[in-house]
Design a protein around this motif. Structure first.
Motif, PDB file in Angstrom:
ATOM      1  N   VAL A 155       9.584   9.911 -17.486  1.00 16.40           N
ATOM      2  CA  VAL A 155       9.062  10.846 -16.500  1.00 16.40           C
ATOM      3  C   VAL A 155       8.913  10.119 -15.180  1.00 16.40           C
ATOM      4  O   VAL A 155       8.327   9.038 -15.115  1.00 16.40           O
ATOM      5  N   VAL A 156       9.458  10.695 -14.100  1.00 15.41           N
ATOM      6  CA  VAL A 156       9.320  10.108 -12.768  1.00 15.41           C
ATOM      7  C   VAL A 156       8.660  11.129 -11.874  1.00 15.41           C
ATOM      8  O   VAL A 156       9.110  12.266 -11.765  1.00 15.41           O
ATOM      9  N   LEU A 157       7.586  10.742 -11.212  1.00 19.80           N
ATOM     10  CA  LEU A 157       6.855  11.627 -10.326  1.00 19.80           C
ATOM     11  C   LEU A 157       7.134  11.211  -8.901  1.00 19.80           C
ATOM     12  O   LEU A 157       6.909  10.077  -8.520  1.00 19.80           O
ATOM     13  N   VAL A 158       7.636  12.142  -8.091  1.00 20.61           N
ATOM     14  CA  VAL A 158       7.930  11.828  -6.705  1.00 20.61           C
ATOM     15  C   VAL A 158       7.251  12.847  -5.815  1.00 20.61           C
ATOM     16  O   VAL A 158       6.712  13.842  -6.276  1.00 20.61           O
ATOM     17  N   ALA A 159       7.279  12.598  -4.527  1.00 21.31           N
ATOM     18  CA  ALA A 159       6.577  13.467  -3.583  1.00 21.31           C
ATOM     19  C   ALA A 159       7.569  14.289  -2.786  1.00 21.31           C
ATOM     20  O   ALA A 159       8.304  13.755  -1.973  1.00 21.31           O
ATOM     21  N   GLY A 160       7.573  15.605  -3.022  1.00 18.25           N
ATOM     22  CA  GLY A 160       8.313  16.510  -2.187  1.00 18.25           C
ATOM     23  C   GLY A 160       9.829  16.343  -2.276  1.00 18.25           C
ATOM     24  O   GLY A 160      10.356  15.486  -2.983  1.00 18.25           O
ATOM     25  N   PRO A 161      10.557  17.168  -1.515  1.00 18.93           N
ATOM     26  CA  PRO A 161      12.015  17.092  -1.535  1.00 18.93           C
ATOM     27  C   PRO A 161      12.511  15.837  -0.835  1.00 18.93           C
ATOM     28  O   PRO A 161      11.901  15.340   0.105  1.00 18.93           O
ATOM     29  N   VAL A 162      13.641  15.317  -1.273  1.00 19.66           N
ATOM     30  CA  VAL A 162      14.249  14.146  -0.656  1.00 19.66           C
ATOM     31  C   VAL A 162      15.507  14.595   0.070  1.00 19.66           C
ATOM     32  O   VAL A 162      16.398  15.183  -0.533  1.00 19.66           O
ATOM     33  N   HIS A 163      15.587  14.343   1.359  1.00 17.24           N
ATOM     34  CA  HIS A 163      16.741  14.738   2.141  1.00 17.24           C
ATOM     35  C   HIS A 163      17.784  13.625   2.120  1.00 17.24           C
ATOM     36  O   HIS A 163      17.486  12.462   1.871  1.00 17.24           O
ATOM     37  N   TRP A 180     -18.869   4.280  -3.077  1.00 15.47           N
ATOM     38  CA  TRP A 180     -20.217   4.285  -2.492  1.00 15.47           C
ATOM     39  C   TRP A 180     -20.370   3.187  -1.432  1.00 15.47           C
ATOM     40  O   TRP A 180     -21.146   3.333  -0.479  1.00 15.47           O
ATOM     41  N   SER A 181     -19.606   2.107  -1.574  1.00 14.33           N
ATOM     42  CA  SER A 181     -19.767   0.957  -0.682  1.00 14.33           C
ATOM     43  C   SER A 181     -18.856   1.006   0.542  1.00 14.33           C
ATOM     44  O   SER A 181     -18.928   0.130   1.401  1.00 14.33           O
ATOM     45  N   TRP A 182     -18.002   2.028   0.630  1.00 15.98           N
ATOM     46  CA  TRP A 182     -17.030   2.085   1.702  1.00 15.98           C
ATOM     47  C   TRP A 182     -17.674   2.443   3.046  1.00 15.98           C
ATOM     48  O   TRP A 182     -18.769   3.018   3.094  1.00 15.98           O
ATOM     49  N   SER A 183     -16.924   2.190   4.111  1.00 18.08           N
ATOM     50  CA  SER A 183     -17.334   2.641   5.439  1.00 18.08           C
ATOM     51  C   SER A 183     -17.262   4.166   5.502  1.00 18.08           C
ATOM     52  O   SER A 183     -16.593   4.816   4.684  1.00 18.08           O
ATOM     53  N   SER A 184     -17.914   4.719   6.496  1.00 18.32           N
ATOM     54  CA  SER A 184     -17.885   6.175   6.681  1.00 18.32           C
ATOM     55  C   SER A 184     -16.461   6.674   6.859  1.00 18.32           C
ATOM     56  O   SER A 184     -16.060   7.685   6.260  1.00 18.32           O
ATOM     57  N   ARG A 185     -15.664   5.984   7.643  1.00 12.26           N
ATOM     58  CA  ARG A 185     -14.285   6.407   7.899  1.00 12.26           C
ATOM     59  C   ARG A 185     -13.428   6.348   6.642  1.00 12.26           C
ATOM     60  O   ARG A 185     -12.580   7.210   6.410  1.00 12.26           O
ATOM     61  N   LYS A 186     -13.639   5.340   5.815  1.00 16.87           N
ATOM     62  CA  LYS A 186     -12.849   5.237   4.593  1.00 16.87           C
ATOM     63  C   LYS A 186     -13.191   6.368   3.632  1.00 16.87           C
ATOM     64  O   LYS A 186     -12.308   6.912   2.959  1.00 16.87           O
ATOM     65  N   LYS A 187     -14.461   6.750   3.555  1.00 21.85           N
ATOM     66  CA  LYS A 187     -14.841   7.886   2.705  1.00 21.85           C
ATOM     67  C   LYS A 187     -14.195   9.175   3.208  1.00 21.85           C
ATOM     68  O   LYS A 187     -13.702   9.988   2.419  1.00 21.85           O
ATOM     69  N   ILE A 188     -14.187   9.372   4.524  1.00 23.09           N
ATOM     70  CA  ILE A 188     -13.541  10.561   5.082  1.00 23.09           C
ATOM     71  C   ILE A 188     -12.049  10.555   4.749  1.00 23.09           C
ATOM     72  O   ILE A 188     -11.473  11.585   4.373  1.00 23.09           O
ATOM     73  N   ALA A 189     -11.422   9.381   4.864  1.00 22.23           N
ATOM     74  CA  ALA A 189      -9.991   9.271   4.576  1.00 22.23           C
ATOM     75  C   ALA A 189      -9.693   9.632   3.127  1.00 22.23           C
ATOM     76  O   ALA A 189      -8.710  10.333   2.840  1.00 22.23           O
ATOM     77  N   PHE A 190     -10.524   9.175   2.200  1.00 21.32           N
ATOM     78  CA  PHE A 190     -10.315   9.526   0.797  1.00 21.32           C
ATOM     79  C   PHE A 190     -10.525  11.022   0.578  1.00 21.32           C
ATOM     80  O   PHE A 190      -9.743  11.679  -0.128  1.00 21.32           O
ATOM     81  N   GLY A 191     -11.576  11.561   1.148  1.00 23.61           N
ATOM     82  CA  GLY A 191     -11.883  12.974   0.950  1.00 23.61           C
ATOM     83  C   GLY A 191     -10.827  13.905   1.497  1.00 23.61           C
ATOM     84  O   GLY A 191     -10.730  15.058   1.072  1.00 23.61           O
ATOM     85  N   ASN A 192     -10.021  13.409   2.427  1.00 23.33           N
ATOM     86  CA  ASN A 192      -9.006  14.233   3.086  1.00 23.33           C
ATOM     87  C   ASN A 192      -7.647  13.527   3.059  1.00 23.33           C
ATOM     88  O   ASN A 192      -6.896  13.570   4.030  1.00 23.33           O
ATOM     89  N   ASP A 193      -7.322  12.924   1.931  1.00 23.42           N
ATOM     90  CA  ASP A 193      -6.127  12.082   1.826  1.00 23.42           C
ATOM     91  C   ASP A 193      -4.853  12.904   1.693  1.00 23.42           C
ATOM     92  O   ASP A 193      -4.382  13.197   0.593  1.00 23.42           O
ATOM     93  N   LEU A 194      -4.273  13.216   2.837  1.00 24.90           N
ATOM     94  CA  LEU A 194      -2.987  13.911   2.860  1.00 24.90           C
ATOM     95  C   LEU A 194      -1.821  12.935   2.878  1.00 24.90           C
ATOM     96  O   LEU A 194      -0.661  13.336   2.951  1.00 24.90           O
ATOM     97  N   GLY A 195      -2.124  11.640   2.777  1.00 29.63           N
ATOM     98  CA  GLY A 195      -1.090  10.635   2.850  1.00 29.63           C
ATOM     99  C   GLY A 195      -0.450  10.283   1.516  1.00 29.63           C
ATOM    100  O   GLY A 195       0.525   9.541   1.476  1.00 29.63           O
ATOM    101  N   TYR A 196      -1.010  10.814   0.431  1.00 28.80           N
ATOM    102  CA  TYR A 196      -0.460  10.532  -0.904  1.00 28.80           C
ATOM    103  C   TYR A 196      -0.392  11.845  -1.665  1.00 28.80           C
ATOM    104  O   TYR A 196      -1.361  12.604  -1.723  1.00 28.80           O
ATOM    105  N   ARG A 197       0.731  12.120  -2.241  1.00 29.69           N
ATOM    106  CA  ARG A 197       1.045  13.432  -2.821  1.00 29.69           C
ATOM    107  C   ARG A 197       0.039  13.906  -3.859  1.00 29.69           C
ATOM    108  O   ARG A 197      -0.178  15.105  -4.017  1.00 29.69           O
TER     109      ARG A 197
END
Length: 218
Positions: free
Chosen positions: A2-10, A116-133
């Motif tokens: 099984v291979v999991l990829v992100a979105g269509p590949v052009h 719990w130990s992350w910076s405020s910005r890192k927590k926001i980045a995780f909560g809104n992580d559109l960078g990983y499928r």
């Protein structure tokens, strides 16, 4: 395999880089969940309708646009009209109100696994992580509610379980989150059943980009 990829590949794009889920799991640190720091969901700012790229579409809308199997129309206010397939049960719907955007690794799970130990910005980045499928998934609302904050030792979706396990490991590896002993044992059991599962290489999250912008204003 099984291979999991992100979105269509052009044609002009290089093939997505994948990695063995088992090898990623072996790299994760095993530790008991932190219980000394009370979970603070608000620190992830997902519920604040965060708009990192300033295009007027907050995180939920971005996921619905990204993951639609077909789109009829996107309004100027980012209302999306199309069709979606829920990862957890394969159900297809044209009504986005029946879907919830799930953090595949729940926010509470991430918190107790090191966030719990992350910076405020890192927590926001995780909560809104559109960078990983895989971290944000539009799924049937009732299944998301049944899942609550469980890890794979406590809950598994009725369908696409090998995909789910590999994606869980990918997200944990991306953010260097720990796994607890029961969680790791469950993941190993599933990988033994699923075989040589590969997942999109997690990469390093761009915290500055993912946490840019801010919540949409009324």
């Amino acid at each position: 395999m099984v291979v999991l990829v992100a979105g269509p590949v052009h044609a002009a794009d290089a093939a997505p880089k994948t990695v063995s889920a088992r090898s990623l799991l072996a790299q994760l640190r095993v530790a008991q969940p932190d219980s000394a720091h009370r979970y603070q969901r608000a620190e992830f700012h997902y519920d604040d309708e965060w708009d990192a790229d300033g295009d007027g579409c907050y995180t939920r809308k971005e996921v619905l646009i990204r993951d639609a199997i077909s789109i009829d129309h996107v309004s100027r206010s980012c209302a999306v009209y199309g069709r979606w397939r829920s990862l957890y049960d394969g159900r297809i719907t044209s009504n986005p109100n029946t879907l919830e955007v799930d953090h595949l690794v729940p926010l509470a799970e991430a918190w107790h696994a090191g966030a719990w130990s992350w910076s405020s910005r890192k927590k926001i980045a995780f909560g809104n992580d559109l960078g990983y499928r895989w971290e944000l998934q539009p799924v049937t609302a009732s299944l998301n509610q049944a899942k609550e904050d469980d890890d794979p030792a406590g809950w598994m979706p009725p369908k696409n379980r090998c995909t789910y396990v590999a994606a869980w490991i990918g997200v944990k590896a991306r953010w260097h989150l720990t796994v607890d002993p029961a969680e790791k044992a469950a993941l190993v059991r599933w990988l033994d059943r699923c075989g040589d599962v590969k997942v999109q290489r997690p990469g390093t999250p761009d915290v500055a980009k993912l946490s840019a912008g801010g919540p949409l204003e009324d």
